[in-house]
Design a protein around this motif. Structure first.
Motif, PDB file in Angstrom:
ATOM      1  N   ASP A  50       5.446 -66.682  19.187  1.00 58.12           N
ATOM      2  CA  ASP A  50       5.893 -67.090  17.859  1.00 58.12           C
ATOM      3  C   ASP A  50       7.087 -68.037  17.900  1.00 58.12           C
ATOM      4  O   ASP A  50       7.173 -68.959  17.085  1.00 58.12           O
ATOM      5  CB  ASP A  50       6.246 -65.849  17.032  1.00 58.12           C
ATOM      6  CG  ASP A  50       5.015 -65.017  16.677  1.00 58.12           C
ATOM      7  OD1 ASP A  50       3.899 -65.542  16.887  1.00 58.12           O
ATOM      8  OD2 ASP A  50       5.180 -63.879  16.201  1.00 58.12           O
ATOM      9  N   ASP A  51       8.002 -67.833  18.851  1.00 57.04           N
ATOM     10  CA  ASP A  51       9.175 -68.699  18.912  1.00 57.04           C
ATOM     11  C   ASP A  51       8.801 -70.125  19.323  1.00 57.04           C
ATOM     12  O   ASP A  51       9.346 -71.105  18.815  1.00 57.04           O
ATOM     13  CB  ASP A  51      10.214 -68.126  19.875  1.00 57.04           C
ATOM     14  CG  ASP A  51       9.657 -67.927  21.271  1.00 57.04           C
ATOM     15  OD1 ASP A  51       8.416 -67.769  21.405  1.00 57.04           O
ATOM     16  OD2 ASP A  51      10.437 -67.935  22.240  1.00 57.04           O
ATOM     17  N   GLY A  58       8.176 -76.622  13.246  1.00 53.64           N
ATOM     18  CA  GLY A  58       9.409 -76.865  12.512  1.00 53.64           C
ATOM     19  C   GLY A  58       9.723 -75.785  11.492  1.00 53.64           C
ATOM     20  O   GLY A  58      10.189 -76.093  10.386  1.00 53.64           O
ATOM     21  N   ALA A  59       9.480 -74.532  11.842  1.00 53.78           N
ATOM     22  CA  ALA A  59       9.778 -73.414  10.932  1.00 53.78           C
ATOM     23  C   ALA A  59      10.571 -72.359  11.696  1.00 53.78           C
ATOM     24  O   ALA A  59      10.721 -72.418  12.914  1.00 53.78           O
ATOM     25  CB  ALA A  59       8.487 -72.822  10.374  1.00 53.78           C
ATOM     26  N   SER A  60      11.052 -71.373  10.962  1.00 55.73           N
ATOM     27  CA  SER A  60      11.810 -70.303  11.607  1.00 55.73           C
ATOM     28  C   SER A  60      10.865 -69.313  12.267  1.00 55.73           C
ATOM     29  O   SER A  60       9.692 -69.205  11.901  1.00 55.73           O
ATOM     30  CB  SER A  60      12.669 -69.571  10.566  1.00 55.73           C
ATOM     31  OG  SER A  60      11.837 -68.907   9.627  1.00 55.73           O
ATOM     32  N   LEU A  67       3.734 -65.165   8.820  1.00 57.00           N
ATOM     33  CA  LEU A  67       2.489 -65.877   8.481  1.00 57.00           C
ATOM     34  C   LEU A  67       1.366 -65.522   9.448  1.00 57.00           C
ATOM     35  O   LEU A  67       0.203 -65.375   9.037  1.00 57.00           O
ATOM     36  CB  LEU A  67       2.738 -67.389   8.481  1.00 57.00           C
ATOM     37  CG  LEU A  67       3.681 -67.908   7.386  1.00 57.00           C
ATOM     38  CD1 LEU A  67       3.963 -69.385   7.585  1.00 57.00           C
ATOM     39  CD2 LEU A  67       3.086 -67.651   5.993  1.00 57.00           C
ATOM     40  N   MET A  68       1.685 -65.366  10.734  1.00 65.49           N
ATOM     41  CA  MET A  68       0.658 -64.989  11.712  1.00 65.49           C
ATOM     42  C   MET A  68       0.152 -63.588  11.419  1.00 65.49           C
ATOM     43  O   MET A  68      -1.050 -63.299  11.575  1.00 65.49           O
ATOM     44  CB  MET A  68       1.231 -65.081  13.130  1.00 65.49           C
ATOM     45  CG  MET A  68       1.515 -66.506  13.587  1.00 65.49           C
ATOM     46  SD  MET A  68       0.018 -67.542  13.701  1.00 65.49           S
ATOM     47  CE  MET A  68      -0.771 -66.823  15.143  1.00 65.49           C
TER      48      MET A  68
END
Length: 293
Positions: A50-51, A58-60, A67-68
């Motif tokens: 995820d990171d 371009g998201a946190s 979202l996943m």
């Protein structure tokens, strides 16, 4: 990857998630398109955490993780036992493509093994050809001296070229000029005209010849006919200086020089090969002009 908008909009599970989740899933599909195995969320064989995905889109990290989880809960994505996210549709399409490619390779390999057999259409298994009129084949074989051995192979057609710069008229052309009543200088002049015509029309097939010796022979005959039609083929006596020729004129020397390419003295009247030539017939015959014409 083939994208079908109707399938995308018709997927109920995908429609049930948020717009942000659908956008993230499209990013994942693009990554999976370049992955091996195809349709899996991997980069160089490494699972995309995820990171990493957060930095790529371009998201946190928190937003990507949420979202996943939303996509997984709705059944949009699938996860292997090794924890790799993959697209069921992409994996299925890739399996079909691999199966089709394998079948195509098999057909081609079988075709290569049967090339010799396939090159014999309308034949029996033992290779004997089937003909509708075997008696006609026999008759042809007899006329040719028996079997296909009597058939001469078709000769390849010669490819023409432009008139070479170093090409020159041959002795046969000067002999032809004598029979046409023309001087050797006329042959050289016509040869140069033909060469210029060939290069000026280089873009046209007619300007390329396979045999320029034969081409010049035809050119000379055509030029003689054209000159006669224009009235310049046989100059009249009036075109020359009307003067009495001295009795001491050395006709042999003048005719010999003219046959070698020198200009004919206008004071001697028409040149050999032209109407009204005053040179003795025996001298003209000696140098190949066949008498006055």
């Amino acid at each position: 990857m083939k994208f079908y908008p109707r399938d995308w909009r018709g997927d109920q599970a995908l429609r049930a998630v948020s717009m942000a989740a659908r956008g993230l899933w499209m990013e994942c599909l693009c990554i999976m398109h370049e992955a091996k195995p195809y349709g899996h969320l991997l980069i160089n064989g490494v699972v995309v955490e995820d990171d990493v995905l957060a930095r790529m889109v371009g998201a946190s990290v928190d937003d990507v993780s949420a979202l996943m989880a939303e996509l997984r809960k709705a059944g949009v994505l699938s996860v292997t036992r090794a924890g790799v996210v993959f697209s069921r549709r992409m994996a299925k399409d890739n399996g079909r493509a691999q199966k089709g490619a394998k079948a195509a390779r098999k057909r081609w390999s079988q075709g290569a093994d049967n090339t010799e057999e396939n090159d014999r259409p309308n034949g029996y298994p033992n290779g004997t050809p089937i003909t509708h009129m075997p008696e006609g084949r026999d008759n042809i074989s007899e006329k040719l001296g028996g079997g296909s051995a009597g058939v001469e192979p078709r000769r390849p057609k010669k490819v023409g070229c432009l008139c070479p710069d170093d090409w020159k008229p041959k002795a046969s052309h000067f002999d032809l000029a004598k029979t046409l009543g023309r001087a050797p200088t006329w042959v050289s002049e016509q040869a140069e005209r033909m060469r210029n015509w060939s290069h000026a029309n280089a873009h046209e097939p007619k300007a390329r010849k396979a045999n320029w010796d034969a081409a010049l022979s035809n050119w000379l005959r055509t030029a003689r006919e054209s000159e006669e039609k224009r009235g310049g083929g046989k100059p009249s006596v009036a075109q020359f200086v009307a003067a009495e020729v001295p009795a001491s004129t050395n006709w042999v020397d003048h005719v010999k020089r003219f046959a070698s390419g020198d200009e004919w003295p206008r004071t001697l009247g028409p040149a050999p090969g032209y109407s009204g030539c005053r040179a003795p017939p025996q001298v003209l015959t000696e140098f190949g002009f066949g008498g006055a014409q």
